[in-house]
Design an enzyme around this catalytic site. Structure first.
Site, PDB file in Angstrom:
ATOM      1  CG  ASP A  18      31.460  72.633  58.275  1.00 18.79           C
ATOM      2  OD1 ASP A  18      31.543  73.722  58.872  1.00 18.79           O
ATOM      3  OD2 ASP A  18      31.238  71.542  58.851  1.00 18.79           O
ATOM      4  CD  GLU A 224      36.331  75.310  63.779  1.00 24.99           C
ATOM      5  OE1 GLU A 224      36.538  74.198  64.280  1.00 24.99           O
ATOM      6  OE2 GLU A 224      35.236  75.900  63.892  1.00 24.99           O
TER       7      GLU A 224
END
Ligand code: FUB
Length: 324
Positions: A18, A224
């Site tokens: 991420d 997302e």
């Protein structure tokens, strides 16, 4: 001549995921999740992503070694958070640095918190409570002139479906396949970066004919990991499609949308999740992303990589293949 290790893990001594990349003080700083080397039950709720701290990474240039600045924030020091420090982001304003992060609170509800520090490398001191009115996961903060916007939201374990009424409804399901998909949320941050200026609103993503992308359109609908960047005066909203494992993007004239779907930035990687950031550094554009290659495919043991990102003359982005 120095070698650039595009599409290779930027660090291998820890698992990372991420990545949110930013240029601060002339260097490239990367704010990743820190995946732990432990076994967890794997499910659609994301229980396998059971992270407990953040490390900040930095690079002097694209070919220099990546430095790990060590632990910048730990779960034990965040009063409101119980578990699961997921994808973070960082921002700088008025000489202060801000680390934004999602975590489940003591009621198991994902919220978004902020921690502050004097250096981009941390350490960061968390606020005693989460940002009022925040929910779900994957904050991405975009500073545009005098305004700072936070984009956020994620389906499934990220709980975005449960906030459709503005209240948390534990049993709420997502929209029907032929209904408009849920969009990420956006809110302007206050000048001190510690609260929202207004209740978050939903971002609209439409097709080339202006019709909303539908929930059943899993190749294009938002799942997302939002990211915002600006190129040639246009706003580029990019995100993960989750179940189809792509990084895609949509373009608009306003930071709050609407955004018109364009295409794929990154084809699927090894591992279930895909998550990214886009940054301009020393005259080039880069995509930071992750895959699970370092662990041989374990979904919750990922590694951050980067590649050069190129625009075509019309402003569209060339699709990147992670393994070519
Ligand atoms: O790392 C935990 C979660 O996995 C992130 O918040 C999502 O974007 C996905 O990458």
């Amino acid at each position: 001549m120095k070698t650039v290790n595009y599409k290779e893990p930027i660090v291998t001594h820890i698992f990372t995921a991420d990545p949110s990349a930013h240029v601060f003080e002339g260097k490239l700083y990367i704010y990743p999740s820190h995946d732990l080397d432990h076994e967890q039950v794997s499910n659609d709720n994301g229980d396998q992503y059971d992270m407990e701290d953040y490390h900040v990474l930095s690079m002097e240039d694209e070919s220099s070694p990546c430095i790990d600045h060590g632990e910048a924030l730990h779960l034990r020091d965040i009063p409101w958070a119980k578990q699961q420090l997921w994808a973070p982001d960082a921002a700088c304003r008025n000489g202060r640095y801000y680390l934004f992060f999602p975590a489940r609170d003591h009621d198991h509800v994902f919220r978004i918190g902020v921690a502050t520090g004097a250096s981009p490398a941390g350490p960061f001191e968390p606020q005693p409570s989460y940002i009022p009115g925040s929910f779900s996961i994957d904050p991405a903060v975009f500073v545009d002139g005098d305004e700072a916007y936070m984009y956020f939201g994620g389906l499934w374990g990220g709980q975005l479906e449960k906030w459709q009424t503005g209240e948390f409804l534990a049993d709420a399901e997502g929209p029907a396949p032929d209904a408009p998909a849920l969009g990420p949320r956006v809110a302007r941050l206050s000048d001190d970066m510690l609260s929202f200026q207004e209740p978050p609103s939903e971002v609209s993503i439409v097709d080339i004919d202006g019709r909303p992308i539908l929930a059943g359109d899993e190749d294009r609908r938002y799942f997302e990991g939002p990211w915002m960047h600006k190129y040639n005066g246009k706003y580029y909203l990019s995100y993960s499609t989750g179940t189809t494992h792509k990084l895609v993007y949509a373009v608009g004239d306003n930071p709050c949308g609407p955004f018109t779907f364009q295409g794929t930035i990154l084809n699927p990687v090894i591992g279930w999740t895909t998550h990214h950031s886009i940054v301009e550094f020393q005259g080039k554009w880069y995509l930071f992303y992750h895959d699970s290659s370092l662990s041989g495919g374990a979904d919750n043991k990922r590694c951050v990589k980067f590649a050069e990102l190129k625009y075509k003359e019309d402003g569209t982005i060339e699709t990147i293949d992670p393994y070519e």
